[in-house]
Design a protein around this motif. Structure first.
Motif, PDB file in Angstrom:
ATOM      1  N   UNK A   1       0.862  -1.208   0.025  1.00 17.41           N
ATOM      2  CA  UNK A   1       0.005  -0.123  -0.025  1.00 17.41           C
ATOM      3  C   UNK A   1       0.782   1.346  -0.159  1.00 17.41           C
ATOM      4  N   UNK A   2       2.012   1.260   0.771  1.00 18.37           N
ATOM      5  CA  UNK A   2       2.729   2.323   0.976  1.00 18.37           C
ATOM      6  C   UNK A   2       3.498   2.672  -0.433  1.00 18.37           C
ATOM      7  N   UNK A   3       3.995   1.243  -0.855  1.00 24.31           N
ATOM      8  CA  UNK A   3       4.702   1.431  -2.314  1.00 24.31           C
ATOM      9  C   UNK A   3       4.053   2.044  -3.502  1.00 24.31           C
ATOM     10  N   UNK A   4       2.954   1.582  -3.375  1.00 24.61           N
ATOM     11  CA  UNK A   4       2.013   1.929  -4.609  1.00 24.61           C
ATOM     12  C   UNK A   4       1.161   3.413  -4.551  1.00 24.61           C
ATOM     13  N   UNK A   5       1.102   3.615  -3.062  1.00 26.62           N
ATOM     14  CA  UNK A   5       0.153   4.781  -2.756  1.00 26.62           C
ATOM     15  C   UNK A   5      -1.276   4.575  -3.118  1.00 26.62           C
ATOM     16  N   UNK A   6      -1.768   5.874  -3.380  1.00 31.84           N
ATOM     17  CA  UNK A   6      -3.315   5.864  -3.554  1.00 31.84           C
ATOM     18  C   UNK A   6      -4.307   5.378  -2.472  1.00 31.84           C
ATOM     19  N   UNK A   7      -5.483   5.822  -2.561  1.00 32.65           N
ATOM     20  CA  UNK A   7      -6.350   5.772  -1.479  1.00 32.65           C
ATOM     21  C   UNK A   7      -6.597   4.806  -0.316  1.00 32.65           C
ATOM     22  N   UNK A   8      -6.037   3.578  -0.893  1.00 32.76           N
ATOM     23  CA  UNK A   8      -5.748   2.392  -0.058  1.00 32.76           C
ATOM     24  C   UNK A   8      -4.761   2.546   0.918  1.00 32.76           C
ATOM     25  N   UNK A   9      -3.968   3.371   0.757  1.00 35.00           N
ATOM     26  CA  UNK A   9      -2.696   3.612   1.578  1.00 35.00           C
ATOM     27  C   UNK A   9      -3.131   4.671   2.900  1.00 35.00           C
ATOM     28  N   UNK A  10      -2.490   4.585   3.964  1.00 30.93           N
ATOM     29  CA  UNK A  10      -2.589   5.434   4.912  1.00 30.93           C
ATOM     30  C   UNK A  10      -2.180   7.068   4.236  1.00 30.93           C
ATOM     31  N   UNK A  11      -2.949   8.034   4.589  1.00 28.24           N
ATOM     32  CA  UNK A  11      -2.649   9.401   3.914  1.00 28.24           C
ATOM     33  C   UNK A  11      -1.722  10.190   4.915  1.00 28.24           C
ATOM     34  N   UNK A  12      -1.719   9.617   6.160  1.00 33.08           N
ATOM     35  CA  UNK A  12      -0.774  10.455   7.346  1.00 33.08           C
ATOM     36  C   UNK A  12      -0.245   9.657   8.147  1.00 33.08           C
ATOM     37  N   UNK A  13       0.639  10.142   8.946  1.00 38.05           N
ATOM     38  CA  UNK A  13       1.148   9.325  10.187  1.00 38.05           C
ATOM     39  C   UNK A  13       0.093   8.861  10.891  1.00 38.05           C
ATOM     40  N   UNK A  14      -1.001   9.701  11.347  1.00 36.79           N
ATOM     41  CA  UNK A  14      -2.085   9.289  12.043  1.00 36.79           C
ATOM     42  C   UNK A  14      -2.950   8.191  11.382  1.00 36.79           C
ATOM     43  N   UNK A  15      -3.171   8.492  10.380  1.00 37.69           N
ATOM     44  CA  UNK A  15      -3.855   7.230   9.620  1.00 37.69           C
ATOM     45  C   UNK A  15      -3.303   5.998   9.590  1.00 37.69           C
ATOM     46  N   UNK A  16      -1.797   6.139   9.377  1.00 33.54           N
ATOM     47  CA  UNK A  16      -1.109   4.716   9.523  1.00 33.54           C
ATOM     48  C   UNK A  16      -1.148   4.133  10.823  1.00 33.54           C
ATOM     49  N   UNK A  17      -1.119   4.884  11.979  1.00 35.12           N
ATOM     50  CA  UNK A  17      -1.252   4.618  13.291  1.00 35.12           C
ATOM     51  C   UNK A  17      -2.719   3.836  13.538  1.00 35.12           C
ATOM     52  N   UNK A  18      -3.625   4.417  13.060  1.00 32.31           N
ATOM     53  CA  UNK A  18      -4.956   3.992  13.025  1.00 32.31           C
ATOM     54  C   UNK A  18      -4.896   2.502  12.424  1.00 32.31           C
ATOM     55  N   UNK A  19      -4.563   2.556  11.279  1.00 29.88           N
ATOM     56  CA  UNK A  19      -4.487   1.228  10.383  1.00 29.88           C
ATOM     57  C   UNK A  19      -3.694   0.272  11.100  1.00 29.88           C
ATOM     58  N   UNK A  20      -2.513   0.400  11.566  1.00 30.81           N
ATOM     59  CA  UNK A  20      -1.971  -0.386  12.083  1.00 30.81           C
ATOM     60  C   UNK A  20      -2.447  -1.069  13.496  1.00 30.81           C
ATOM     61  N   UNK A  21      -3.246  -0.089  14.270  1.00 24.69           N
ATOM     62  CA  UNK A  21      -3.866  -0.383  15.423  1.00 24.69           C
ATOM     63  C   UNK A  21      -5.095  -1.217  15.228  1.00 24.69           C
ATOM     64  N   UNK A  22      -5.822  -1.144  13.964  1.00 20.79           N
ATOM     65  CA  UNK A  22      -6.738  -2.195  13.538  1.00 20.79           C
ATOM     66  C   UNK A  22      -6.184  -3.512  13.084  1.00 20.79           C
ATOM     67  N   UNK A  23      -4.964  -3.420  12.410  1.00 18.52           N
ATOM     68  CA  UNK A  23      -4.584  -4.605  11.983  1.00 18.52           C
ATOM     69  C   UNK A  23      -4.113  -5.601  13.384  1.00 18.52           C
ATOM     70  N   UNK A  24      -3.341  -4.827  14.050  1.00 14.72           N
ATOM     71  CA  UNK A  24      -2.981  -5.554  15.389  1.00 14.72           C
ATOM     72  C   UNK A  24      -4.209  -5.941  15.903  1.00 14.72           C
ATOM     73  N   UNK A  25      -5.100  -5.346  16.137  1.00  8.57           N
ATOM     74  CA  UNK A  25      -6.537  -5.848  16.767  1.00  8.57           C
ATOM     75  C   UNK A  25      -6.989  -7.116  16.190  1.00  8.57           C
ATOM     76  N   UNK A  26      -7.029  -7.183  14.662  1.00 11.91           N
ATOM     77  CA  UNK A  26      -7.388  -8.091  14.106  1.00 11.91           C
ATOM     78  C   UNK A  26      -6.455  -9.185  14.398  1.00 11.91           C
ATOM     79  N   UNK A  27      -5.065  -9.466  14.241  1.00 11.77           N
ATOM     80  CA  UNK A  27      -4.317 -10.394  14.293  1.00 11.77           C
ATOM     81  C   UNK A  27      -4.141 -10.762  15.653  1.00 11.77           C
TER      82      UNK A  27
END
Length: 219
Positions: free
Chosen positions: A84-110
């Motif tokens: 997602x980070x390599x190719x960019x676009x709307x599927x990738x986190x758009x900021x450090x805050x969004x990246x942190x939120x995305x990681x939060x949900x991924x960790x919660x899932x796993x």
């Protein structure tokens, strides 16, 4: 070109779904799980997670593995974040805050959902739902899932997606863990917002096409 090793009857769906959403070319090299083969190290065995050539890529003997130039990644949560980070676009986190939120949900899932959800799925797949042991596993898994699914339900009751009010890599990773829970309808029944969100994710053409290909793979 990005190369992904594995089969779709595995966590390989996570990076493959992402790449299909991105519309990026990639190569999917079939690698079957060794436990599905009677003699995985036989000379005529298909390429599998116990094959010497595969073990040079991932000594842990697990799929997926992604190769992009000199980079080799071996974790099904890490690979989609990289892509997602390599190719960019709307599927990738758009900021450090969004990246942190995305990681939060991924960790919660796993950490909170995948384990008990897989326990539940295995009871159903191996047709043990009518046994005392199977019922005990289902009850325990449903109890373990109550807290993380309730947290997810609360968020999705107010948001269409997990991060930034749009479909992102976080939704793919969470949806692929929650998908295991779908096999046991009573476990999903208390969570209408999750069911609506999951339907929204799974109605996407990239997901539907991937699952059709998955169904065509050997059992």
């Amino acid at each position: 070109m990005v190369v992904i090793y594995g089969v779709l009857r595995s966590r390989v769906t996570r990076p493959v779904w992402l790449m299909r959403e991105l519309g990026q070319p990639f190569e999917l090299v079939p690698v079957m799980q060794a436990y599905r083969l009677e003699h995985p190290q036989a000379a005529d065995a298909p390429f599998n997670t116990a094959s010497p050539d595969f073990l040079t890529l991932n000594p842990a003997g697990q799929i997926p593995v992604m190769v992009d130039g000199d980079l080799v990644l071996t974790e099904s949560m890490a690979i989609p974040f990289y892509l997602a980070k390599k190719f960019g676009g709307p599927l990738a986190p758009a900021s450090a805050e969004e990246e942190a939120e995305a990681l939060q949900w991924a960790f919660a899932a796993i950490t909170g959902i995948e384990g008990p959800a897989l326990d539940m799925l295995q009871v159903i797949q191996f047709k043990r739902t009518d046994t005392e042991e199977g019922q005990a596993v289902l009850a325990k898994a449903q109890q373990q899932l109550a807290r993380p699914l309730s947290r997810l339900e609360g968020h999705l009751a107010e948001h269409d997606f997990l991060v930034g009010d749009r479909f992102t890599v976080a939704d793919i990773l969470m949806a692929e863990c929650v998908r295991y829970v779908q096999a046991h309808a009573p476990a999903m029944e208390p969570y209408p917002a999750i069911r609506t969100w999951l339907g929204r994710c799974q109605s996407r053409p990239a997901f539907r096409d991937m699952m059709e290909e998955r169904a065509a793979e050997p059992l």
